[in-house]
Scaffold this motif. Structure first.
Motif, PDB file in Angstrom:
ATOM      1  N   ASN A 102     -12.219 -28.457 -27.250  1.00  0.00           N
ATOM      2  CA  ASN A 102     -13.010 -29.562 -27.799  1.00  0.00           C
ATOM      3  C   ASN A 102     -12.383 -30.902 -27.432  1.00  0.00           C
ATOM      4  OD1 ASN A 102     -14.950 -30.912 -29.336  1.00  0.00           O
ATOM      5  ND2 ASN A 102     -13.808 -30.693 -31.249  1.00  0.00           N
ATOM      6  N   ARG A 103     -13.198 -31.920 -27.469  1.00  0.00           N
ATOM      7  CA  ARG A 103     -12.798 -33.310 -27.226  1.00  0.00           C
ATOM      8  C   ARG A 103     -12.231 -33.509 -25.827  1.00  0.00           C
ATOM      9  NH1 ARG A 103     -10.555 -36.105 -32.707  1.00  0.00           N
ATOM     10  NH2 ARG A 103     -11.351 -37.911 -31.603  1.00  0.00           N
ATOM     11  N   ALA A 104     -12.807 -32.818 -24.863  1.00  0.00           N
ATOM     12  CA  ALA A 104     -12.345 -32.980 -23.482  1.00  0.00           C
ATOM     13  C   ALA A 104     -12.824 -34.346 -22.959  1.00  0.00           C
ATOM     14  CB  ALA A 104     -12.904 -31.864 -22.610  1.00  0.00           C
ATOM     15  N   PRO A 105     -11.912 -35.133 -22.380  1.00  0.00           N
ATOM     16  CA  PRO A 105     -12.330 -36.428 -21.837  1.00  0.00           C
ATOM     17  C   PRO A 105     -13.377 -36.207 -20.748  1.00  0.00           C
ATOM     18  CG  PRO A 105      -9.928 -36.216 -21.864  1.00  0.00           C
ATOM     19  CD  PRO A 105     -10.488 -34.861 -22.178  1.00  0.00           C
ATOM     20  N   GLU A 106     -14.500 -36.880 -20.841  1.00  0.00           N
ATOM     21  CA  GLU A 106     -15.617 -36.720 -19.905  1.00  0.00           C
ATOM     22  C   GLU A 106     -16.122 -35.271 -19.809  1.00  0.00           C
ATOM     23  OE1 GLU A 106     -13.804 -39.543 -17.314  1.00  0.00           O
ATOM     24  OE2 GLU A 106     -14.740 -40.497 -19.064  1.00  0.00           O
ATOM     25  N   GLY A 107     -15.730 -34.453 -20.750  1.00  0.00           N
ATOM     26  CA  GLY A 107     -16.209 -33.077 -20.769  1.00  0.00           C
ATOM     27  C   GLY A 107     -15.622 -32.191 -19.695  1.00  0.00           C
ATOM     28  N   SER A 108     -14.552 -32.659 -19.047  1.00  0.00           N
ATOM     29  CA  SER A 108     -13.988 -31.791 -18.007  1.00  0.00           C
ATOM     30  C   SER A 108     -12.569 -31.363 -18.359  1.00  0.00           C
ATOM     31  CB  SER A 108     -14.045 -32.467 -16.642  1.00  0.00           C
ATOM     32  OG  SER A 108     -13.161 -33.554 -16.630  1.00  0.00           O
ATOM     33  N   LEU A 109     -12.235 -30.194 -17.862  1.00  0.00           N
ATOM     34  CA  LEU A 109     -10.977 -29.564 -18.232  1.00  0.00           C
ATOM     35  C   LEU A 109      -9.889 -29.890 -17.214  1.00  0.00           C
ATOM     36  CD1 LEU A 109     -10.258 -27.725 -20.571  1.00  0.00           C
ATOM     37  CD2 LEU A 109     -10.684 -25.769 -19.098  1.00  0.00           C
ATOM     38  N   ASN A 110      -8.758 -30.342 -17.707  1.00  0.00           N
ATOM     39  CA  ASN A 110      -7.599 -30.649 -16.879  1.00  0.00           C
ATOM     40  C   ASN A 110      -7.029 -29.346 -16.292  1.00  0.00           C
ATOM     41  OD1 ASN A 110      -4.507 -30.668 -16.962  1.00  0.00           O
ATOM     42  ND2 ASN A 110      -5.014 -32.847 -16.900  1.00  0.00           N
ATOM     43  N   GLU A 111      -6.539 -29.404 -15.064  1.00  0.00           N
ATOM     44  CA  GLU A 111      -6.030 -28.187 -14.388  1.00  0.00           C
ATOM     45  C   GLU A 111      -4.879 -27.526 -15.139  1.00  0.00           C
ATOM     46  OE1 GLU A 111      -6.856 -25.882 -12.248  1.00  0.00           O
ATOM     47  OE2 GLU A 111      -8.716 -27.036 -12.294  1.00  0.00           O
ATOM     48  N   GLY A 112      -3.985 -28.365 -15.665  1.00  0.00           N
ATOM     49  CA  GLY A 112      -2.827 -27.840 -16.407  1.00  0.00           C
ATOM     50  C   GLY A 112      -3.276 -27.032 -17.617  1.00  0.00           C
ATOM     51  N   ILE A 113      -4.314 -27.523 -18.267  1.00  0.00           N
ATOM     52  CA  ILE A 113      -4.839 -26.844 -19.464  1.00  0.00           C
ATOM     53  C   ILE A 113      -5.485 -25.518 -19.049  1.00  0.00           C
ATOM     54  CG2 ILE A 113      -6.490 -27.028 -21.387  1.00  0.00           C
ATOM     55  CD1 ILE A 113      -4.094 -28.950 -21.558  1.00  0.00           C
ATOM     56  N   ARG A 114      -6.217 -25.577 -17.953  1.00  0.00           N
ATOM     57  CA  ARG A 114      -6.858 -24.354 -17.441  1.00  0.00           C
ATOM     58  C   ARG A 114      -5.797 -23.287 -17.154  1.00  0.00           C
ATOM     59  NH1 ARG A 114     -12.021 -23.710 -15.721  1.00  0.00           N
ATOM     60  NH2 ARG A 114     -12.485 -25.919 -15.539  1.00  0.00           N
ATOM     61  N   GLU A 115      -4.686 -23.757 -16.571  1.00  0.00           N
ATOM     62  CA  GLU A 115      -3.595 -22.838 -16.237  1.00  0.00           C
ATOM     63  C   GLU A 115      -3.026 -22.197 -17.515  1.00  0.00           C
ATOM     64  OE1 GLU A 115      -0.445 -24.177 -13.232  1.00  0.00           O
ATOM     65  OE2 GLU A 115       0.636 -24.081 -15.135  1.00  0.00           O
ATOM     66  N   GLU A 116      -2.842 -23.024 -18.555  1.00  0.00           N
ATOM     67  CA  GLU A 116      -2.282 -22.511 -19.808  1.00  0.00           C
ATOM     68  C   GLU A 116      -3.236 -21.507 -20.464  1.00  0.00           C
ATOM     69  OE1 GLU A 116       0.834 -23.175 -20.738  1.00  0.00           O
ATOM     70  OE2 GLU A 116       0.590 -21.762 -22.408  1.00  0.00           O
ATOM     71  N   ILE A 117      -4.526 -21.755 -20.340  1.00  0.00           N
ATOM     72  CA  ILE A 117      -5.519 -20.812 -20.889  1.00  0.00           C
ATOM     73  C   ILE A 117      -5.355 -19.453 -20.209  1.00  0.00           C
ATOM     74  CG2 ILE A 117      -7.998 -20.288 -21.073  1.00  0.00           C
ATOM     75  CD1 ILE A 117      -8.458 -23.348 -21.309  1.00  0.00           C
ATOM     76  N   GLY A 118      -5.118 -19.512 -18.888  1.00  0.00           N
ATOM     77  CA  GLY A 118      -4.872 -18.287 -18.127  1.00  0.00           C
ATOM     78  C   GLY A 118      -3.593 -17.601 -18.587  1.00  0.00           C
ATOM     79  N   ASN A 119      -2.522 -18.399 -18.761  1.00  0.00           N
ATOM     80  CA  ASN A 119      -1.241 -17.844 -19.215  1.00  0.00           C
ATOM     81  C   ASN A 119      -1.384 -17.115 -20.542  1.00  0.00           C
ATOM     82  OD1 ASN A 119      -0.028 -19.089 -17.056  1.00  0.00           O
ATOM     83  ND2 ASN A 119       0.805 -20.804 -18.235  1.00  0.00           N
ATOM     84  N   GLN A 120      -2.199 -17.691 -21.421  1.00  0.00           N
ATOM     85  CA  GLN A 120      -2.362 -17.113 -22.762  1.00  0.00           C
ATOM     86  C   GLN A 120      -3.381 -15.968 -22.756  1.00  0.00           C
ATOM     87  OE1 GLN A 120      -0.639 -18.043 -25.516  1.00  0.00           O
ATOM     88  NE2 GLN A 120       0.488 -19.675 -24.472  1.00  0.00           N
ATOM     89  N   GLY A 121      -4.008 -15.756 -21.632  1.00  0.00           N
ATOM     90  CA  GLY A 121      -4.979 -14.668 -21.525  1.00  0.00           C
ATOM     91  C   GLY A 121      -6.210 -14.876 -22.405  1.00  0.00           C
ATOM     92  N   LEU A 122      -6.621 -16.138 -22.567  1.00  0.00           N
ATOM     93  CA  LEU A 122      -7.761 -16.428 -23.448  1.00  0.00           C
ATOM     94  C   LEU A 122      -9.060 -16.474 -22.661  1.00  0.00           C
ATOM     95  CD1 LEU A 122      -5.921 -19.187 -25.503  1.00  0.00           C
ATOM     96  CD2 LEU A 122      -6.596 -16.922 -26.351  1.00  0.00           C
ATOM     97  N   ASN A 123     -10.137 -16.166 -23.368  1.00  0.00           N
ATOM     98  CA  ASN A 123     -11.468 -16.108 -22.764  1.00  0.00           C
ATOM     99  C   ASN A 123     -12.201 -17.437 -23.045  1.00  0.00           C
ATOM    100  OD1 ASN A 123     -14.185 -15.435 -22.164  1.00  0.00           O
ATOM    101  ND2 ASN A 123     -14.439 -14.367 -24.130  1.00  0.00           N
ATOM    102  N   LEU A 124     -12.212 -18.317 -22.033  1.00  0.00           N
ATOM    103  CA  LEU A 124     -12.822 -19.640 -22.220  1.00  0.00           C
ATOM    104  C   LEU A 124     -14.343 -19.515 -22.208  1.00  0.00           C
ATOM    105  CD1 LEU A 124     -12.316 -22.772 -22.342  1.00  0.00           C
ATOM    106  CD2 LEU A 124     -12.623 -22.750 -19.851  1.00  0.00           C
ATOM    107  N   ILE A 125     -14.985 -19.939 -23.307  1.00  0.00           N
ATOM    108  CA  ILE A 125     -16.450 -19.852 -23.350  1.00  0.00           C
ATOM    109  C   ILE A 125     -17.125 -21.222 -23.284  1.00  0.00           C
ATOM    110  CG2 ILE A 125     -16.646 -17.595 -24.499  1.00  0.00           C
ATOM    111  CD1 ILE A 125     -17.052 -19.214 -27.152  1.00  0.00           C
ATOM    112  N   GLY A 126     -16.336 -22.287 -23.445  1.00  0.00           N
ATOM    113  CA  GLY A 126     -16.980 -23.592 -23.367  1.00  0.00           C
ATOM    114  C   GLY A 126     -16.018 -24.757 -23.489  1.00  0.00           C
ATOM    115  N   VAL A 127     -16.449 -25.891 -22.952  1.00  0.00           N
ATOM    116  CA  VAL A 127     -15.688 -27.136 -23.040  1.00  0.00           C
ATOM    117  C   VAL A 127     -16.618 -28.172 -23.666  1.00  0.00           C
ATOM    118  CG1 VAL A 127     -14.463 -28.915 -21.729  1.00  0.00           C
ATOM    119  CG2 VAL A 127     -14.389 -26.530 -20.950  1.00  0.00           C
ATOM    120  N   VAL A 128     -16.233 -28.692 -24.818  1.00  0.00           N
ATOM    121  CA  VAL A 128     -17.067 -29.668 -25.529  1.00  0.00           C
ATOM    122  C   VAL A 128     -16.481 -31.056 -25.304  1.00  0.00           C
ATOM    123  CG1 VAL A 128     -17.855 -30.421 -27.821  1.00  0.00           C
ATOM    124  CG2 VAL A 128     -17.789 -27.983 -27.267  1.00  0.00           C
TER     125      VAL A 128
END
Ligand SMILES: Nc1ncnc2c1ncn2[C@@H]1O[C@H](COP(=O)(O)OP(=O)(O)O)[C@@H](O)[C@H]1O
Ligand SMILES: [Mg+2]
Length: 258
Positions: free
Chosen positions: A192-218
């Protein structure tokens, strides 16, 4: 049994805001009777939905526990404590046109509440069978669910802000969900609260590290932020075509149909 959706994440990431919008979406989709449960000790889901709450389940619990010790007892003669609990329980339920709201409230006071908790848990169970959907606004620990006061969970929506630490925090909640054997059929992450609604690469990488299932960016929204600052209920005031609503609905649809 109701399909139960639990929303969890650390404080301040937007759980309550997204919960309010989710409840409204389900109402508009005419998904049947909906029970909204505010299970965060710092309860304020009613503010996002724009409804007044008079008493919480915690208040009723205190009252029933005290009734035991009062002489004369406020429990009418001939009424069992169980029936009294059922009768008082209804006063903690806020009934709106499209949904009902139950606020768990704070757990306070020492002493043994096991018996009263048992009564109230039975009431929640009885109540929950009357709804199509239950949406629970939790705190990070999901206390009421892990302690069995709220029914089992079908779907968990993890909410994080756009920070590595936020993602790590939901990673720990995902672990907790496994440890507590909640076994939800679906679990997804909304950033949530992504600037301009887009996901930063570093954050995307951490989501992968944590093995989480990303369903949306608000996206971050000035409108949402301002409603909150002005004390206006977000779910009522946010325009239908808001990018925040759109992104949330897309994410929820993805999760429910996964
Ligand atoms: N997408 C968003 N854009 C802008 N502000 C938001 C957004 N989502 C939530 N907020 C704001 O963030 C703050 C915390 O939101 P809240 O829903 O209360 O979080 P939580 O329930 O996780 O503690 C509130 O001021 C809320 O208005
Ligand atoms: Mg909250």
């Amino acid at each position: 049994m109701a399909y139960t959706i639990a929303v969890a994440g650390k404080g301040g990431v937007g759980k309550t805001t997204l919960c309010g919008l989710l409840i409204q979406y389900l109402c508009e989709k005419e998904k049947g009777p909906i029970l909204a449960v505010d299970a965060d000790a710092n309860s304020n889901l009613n503010e996002v939905l724009g409804v007044e709450v008079e008493s919480t389940l915690g208040d009723i619990r205190e009252e029933i526990a005290r009734a035991e010790m009062m002489d004369p007892s406020p429990i009418p003669a001939g009424m069992s404590k169980q029936d009294y609990a059922a009768f008082r329980f209804n006063s903690a339920l806020v009934e709106e046109d499209d949904y009902d709201l139950l606020v768990m409230g704070r757990t306070q006071g020492s002493g043994c509440y096991c018996y009263v908790n048992g009564l109230l848990t039975a009431q929640v169970a009885r109540l929950s069978s009357q709804y199509e959907y239950i949406v629970v606004d939790n705190e990070a620990g999901m206390e009421h669910i892990s302690r069995g006061i709220l029914p089992h969970v079908d779907a968990v929506i993890l909410v994080s802000d756009c920070s590595r630490r936020g993602i790590q925090a939901v990673g720990r909640i995902a672990e907790l969900v496994k440890e507590c054997k909640l076994n939800p059929g679906a679990m997804g992450l909304i950033v949530n609260r992504a600037p301009e609604g887009s996901l930063n690469e570093g954050i995307r990488e951490e989501i992968g590290n944590q093995g989480l299932n990303l369903i949306g960016v608000v996206p971050h929204s000035e409108a949402v932020y301002e409603f909150d600052c002005e004390g206006r209920p977000t779910a009522v005031n946010l325009p239908q075509d808001s990018p925040v609503r759109k992104a949330l609905i897309e994410a929820v649809e993805k999760l429910l149909h996964s």
